[in-house]
Design an enzyme around this catalytic site. Structure first.
Site, PDB file in Angstrom:
ATOM      1  CD  GLU A   1      -2.746  -1.301   0.062  1.00  0.00           C
ATOM      2  OE1 GLU A   1      -3.441  -0.338  -0.274  1.00  0.00           O
ATOM      3  OE2 GLU A   1      -2.717  -2.381  -0.558  1.00  0.00           O
TER       4      GLU A   1
ATOM      5  NE  ARG B   1      14.288   4.121 -27.164  1.00  0.00           N
ATOM      6  CZ  ARG B   1      14.113   5.282 -27.796  1.00  0.00           C
ATOM      7  NH1 ARG B   1      14.044   6.406 -27.108  1.00  0.00           N
ATOM      8  NH2 ARG B   1      14.012   5.329 -29.101  1.00  0.00           N
TER       9      ARG B   1
ATOM     10  CG  ASP C   1      12.403   8.851 -30.429  1.00  0.00           C
ATOM     11  OD1 ASP C   1      12.876   7.780 -30.051  1.00  0.00           O
ATOM     12  OD2 ASP C   1      12.436   9.898 -29.750  1.00  0.00           O
TER      13      ASP C   1
HETATM   14  C1  4G0 Z   1       4.363   3.197  -3.454  1.00  0.00           C
HETATM   15  C2  4G0 Z   1       4.500   3.096  -9.160  1.00  0.00           C
HETATM   16  C3  4G0 Z   1       4.627   2.187  -4.364  1.00  0.00           C
HETATM   17  C4  4G0 Z   1       3.061   3.526  -3.120  1.00  0.00           C
HETATM   18  C5  4G0 Z   1       4.438   2.142  -8.159  1.00  0.00           C
HETATM   19  C6  4G0 Z   1       2.282   1.780  -4.589  1.00  0.00           C
HETATM   20  C7  4G0 Z   1       2.306   2.514  -9.830  1.00  0.00           C
HETATM   21  C8  4G0 Z   1       3.425   3.282  -9.984  1.00  0.00           C
HETATM   22  C9  4G0 Z   1       3.571   1.465  -4.919  1.00  0.00           C
HETATM   23  C10 4G0 Z   1       2.015   2.801  -3.685  1.00  0.00           C
HETATM   24  C11 4G0 Z   1       3.281   1.408  -8.030  1.00  0.00           C
HETATM   25  C12 4G0 Z   1       3.466   4.320 -11.082  1.00  0.00           C
HETATM   26  C13 4G0 Z   1       0.405   4.203  -2.453  1.00  0.00           C
HETATM   27  C14 4G0 Z   1      -0.393   2.429  -3.961  1.00  0.00           C
HETATM   28  C15 4G0 Z   1       3.866   0.366  -5.888  1.00  0.00           C
HETATM   29  N1  4G0 Z   1       2.249   1.587  -8.874  1.00  0.00           N
HETATM   30  N2  4G0 Z   1       2.321   4.721 -11.598  1.00  0.00           N
HETATM   31  N3  4G0 Z   1       3.079   0.456  -7.066  1.00  0.00           N
HETATM   32  N4  4G0 Z   1       0.695   3.133  -3.367  1.00  0.00           N
HETATM   33  O1  4G0 Z   1       4.534   4.775 -11.450  1.00  0.00           O
END
Ligand code: 4G0
Length: 246
Positions: A110, A148, A163
């Protein structure tokens, strides 16, 4: 989880040619208790676990002690991947590509104890507005986009600076053989050999696509007065005679 992406295609070549090194660290290796505890319940309650600060701080301290930053190249970005971060972009990838070293922290569950964000991370990046079960895929996306851009990683035929998202427009449509597939013909102009006409057609297609799919990009794109005139014509709903096909 990190093995497959980094063992194929451009990554394998880049790593084999010593253009980049990727090291994976497990924060469990930086715990001191017998169960290698990396998470705990959230203060204040609520569902889900929170990653503890100590293993993350200790992992980063250990990694830092093994990095020798060259004189002048100064700072070491410590990037936390979370849905709450700054939206990742080609511009950020280009900025990150200038550093000799990057540390990426993959959050999980979480979330991550707030003290990691406040007192350890120097950047907080999100790869998009969705939640993943872990930050690993997000980290791999960032690493791919950055690697890249490193000198020598892409073949000379494909310049990374050439690109889409560098020009600020979406890319024009590409075709290869056969000339007719299932009755769908390649646009005539591309077979003409008239390079000026081809360039003009591609520019128009790029603008048209951007207008249809990502109109907000046009405000920031580097456009000539001629491009502007073209767009004004398209916006008025005039028949451009060209379809993007979607
Ligand atoms: C920290 C990044 C890490 C907090 C990580 C979830 C999506 C992304 C994670 C959470 C991730 C992104 C508060 C749900 C791990 N999900 N969009 N999951 N929370 O870059």
């Amino acid at each position: 989880m990190f093995q497959a992406p980094f063992s194929i295609s451009i990554f394998k070549r880049a790593i084999d040619h010593n253009l980049v090194k990727v090291h994976i660290h497990n924060i469990r290796d930086y715990t001191h208790d017998k169960h290698h505890t990396v998470d705990d319940y959230a203060y204040g309650g609520g569902a889900g676990m929170v990653l503890k600060p100590e293993p993350i701080f200790e992992a980063v301290a250990s990694i830092k002690s093994n990095i020798d930053l060259k004189e002048g190249s100064g700072t070491l970005p410590i990037i936390l991947l979370t849905p709450q971060g700054r939206p990742f972009s080609q511009k950020i990838a280009l900025e990150l590509s200038k550093y000799s070293h990057l540390v990426l922290i993959c959050g999980h569950y979480e979330g991550v104890d707030e003290r990691v964000r406040q007192h350890l991370a120097t950047n907080e990046i999100s790869i998009g507005d969705y939640v993943l079960s872990g930050g690993e895929l997000a980290a791999m996306v960032v690493v791919d986009a950055v690697v890249r851009l490193l000198p020598g990683v892409l073949g000379s035929e494909a310049s990374a600076l050439d690109d889409s998202h560098t020009s600020g427009l979406l890319e024009y449509p590409q075709y290869t053989r056969p000339e007719v597939y299932r009755g769908w013909a390649v646009p005539e102009v591309l077979l003409s050999g008239n390079h000026a006409q081809i360039a003009k057609w591609r520019r128009k297609q790029a603008i048209l696509r951007t207008l249809e799919c990502r109109p907000e990009l046009l405000d920031k794109a580097n456009l000539s007065p001629e491009d502007r005139k073209l767009i004004d014509g398209m916006k008025e709903g005039e028949d451009s005679g060209i379809s993007t096909g979607h």
